[in-house]
Design an enzyme around this catalytic site. Sequence first.
Site, PDB file in Angstrom:
ATOM      1  N   SER A  76      -9.642   1.226   3.526  1.00 52.10           N
ATOM      2  CA  SER A  76      -8.893   0.242   2.758  1.00 52.10           C
ATOM      3  C   SER A  76      -9.499   0.172   1.367  1.00 52.10           C
ATOM      4  O   SER A  76     -10.685   0.448   1.170  1.00 52.10           O
ATOM      5  CB  SER A  76      -8.995  -1.124   3.437  1.00 52.10           C
ATOM      6  OG  SER A  76      -8.606  -2.154   2.560  1.00 52.10           O
ATOM      7  N   ASP A  95       0.767  -1.237   0.000  1.00 49.79           N
ATOM      8  CA  ASP A  95       0.000   0.000   0.000  1.00 49.79           C
ATOM      9  C   ASP A  95       0.804   1.297   0.000  1.00 49.79           C
ATOM     10  O   ASP A  95       0.739   2.088  -0.932  1.00 49.79           O
ATOM     11  CB  ASP A  95      -0.946   0.015   1.212  1.00 49.79           C
ATOM     12  CG  ASP A  95      -2.043  -1.015   1.081  1.00 49.79           C
ATOM     13  OD1 ASP A  95      -1.824  -2.003   0.378  1.00 49.79           O
ATOM     14  OD2 ASP A  95      -3.097  -0.845   1.695  1.00 49.79           O
TER      15      ASP A  95
END
Length: 545
Positions: free
Chosen positions: A461, A109
């Site tokens: 997320s 990420d």
Amino acid sequence: RLPHRSIFKSLGYIDEEIKRPIIGVVNSSNELIPGHMHLDLIVEAVKAGIRMAGGTPQEFSTIGVCDGVAMNHLGMKYSLATREIIADSIEAVSYAHPFDGLVLVPNCDKIIPGMIMAALRLNIPSIVVSGGPMLTGRFRRGEVERGIDYSSCYEAIGMYRVGKLSEEDLYEIEEEACPTCGSCAGMFTANSMNCLSEAIGLSLPGNGTIPAVYSKRLRLAKLAGIKVMELLERNIRPRDIVNIDSIKNALAVDMALGCSTNTVLHLTAIAHEAKVDFSLDLVNEISRKTPNLCRLSPAGEHHLFDLYLAGGIEAVMNELLRNNLINGELITVTGRKVRENVEKAEILNPDVIKSVSSPYSSDGGLVILWGNLAPEGSVVKKSAVDPSMLYHKGRARVFDSEEEAVEAILGNRIEKGDVVVIRYEGPKGGPGMREMLAPTSAIVGMGLDRNVALVTDGRFSGATKGACVGHVSPEAQSGGPIGIVKEGDMIEIDIEKKSLNLLISEEEMKSRMNSWKAPDPKVKEGYLYRYSKSVTSASRGAVLV
């Protein structure tokens, strides 16, 4: 430079290696993250390519945090903040050991945007090659088998609470959801950023979708090592590639794919490093004219492996190019133009990649909402919202932390029609702007995603789905209006009209804002405290100043 050459010789280099261009190879391999556990193999392939093309590779490392492990506890406060550490550490090493070029090898990420930010800041010939996506997990109930991934684990908790899954089902999901190395299998933040690295021109075709376990990924890494030498020879630098037009290309691909809301945060920060003027208005401008062509998990049943088999990012970009929705004349790290990279790619499975003439929706996967609750903007993943929730008005249920909200959701204290408000979770207030996968997945798992919305100054997320509005700016800790919402207030979310409003009078709004006082910081020492003092709003990419 005799002393410098002596140091190189102590490392085992011979004169011929020292005379060649020195290429830094940035490796975020570790034993903490499934997306990174195999990166040493990728890096060895990169170094082989560099040597084949006449360069000398020098490998160094960066940190990496797994958002999955950091999720839903104190650790998530550190996740976004590590992006700046990664960019800063690459800058420090690359100025202390001046490289002729860089190959950056991330996979998850914050590591991907952190490395891209560093490449743009340094502006020496650079290329990104990542570790690739995880294969899809499988879950069988009776005769029915379906694909699952990391987000399925969180949704399973809520489903178990309402009796839709047994303990045996939970264990099978735990065993099968994450079956291989690689970045988690859906269109979550890691895969979103890997795909956009292709779209923005900083990685080779295939970088976003070739599976982590495929040897084709090693061949791509060797080619990246060769290509960085070509970039050096032609003096093609990251800021020659990344400009406002390539960022528009990335946004168009983002809209077509239905990427994570975090891409807005990271593209804003990337634009900052590229010295490109970027505003959130541009997101809506691109979204209005770019159809949504893919519904990948969490928005649909398909995963990155399906996208790979359907033609990958090249097929998506060629479909956009044929319809004049991206600029095909921009240079990329291949040394060729976008058009040359993608013009032979075809959609191989129209169920996975729709055509522009027959899209899932006529506009993009992400939308920026504005209003008195978000004067500087907020973001929602429209492609993952049930059509019945594109407009929603409900009473505010107010929580000053993620933990309080999760407890209320799992405790059956949230009712249909409510708007869950989670505040003081922004870049400053969190600090660190935590992802809210636990509360959003609990809402979905308990069957409330068609009835309950969630609004936060934190973020989500890429695995989040539902009517979830994040990045509300200004955040509560900075005096944003989300800080003065009271339990029972009415909130109106209109995604089609791109608005987010607290339904109180202007007089009441002014009265509450005048009486608001900032709470004490949640963290008063260490890196997070220093981070909270310097970090900007989410609307500015949460960069440090």
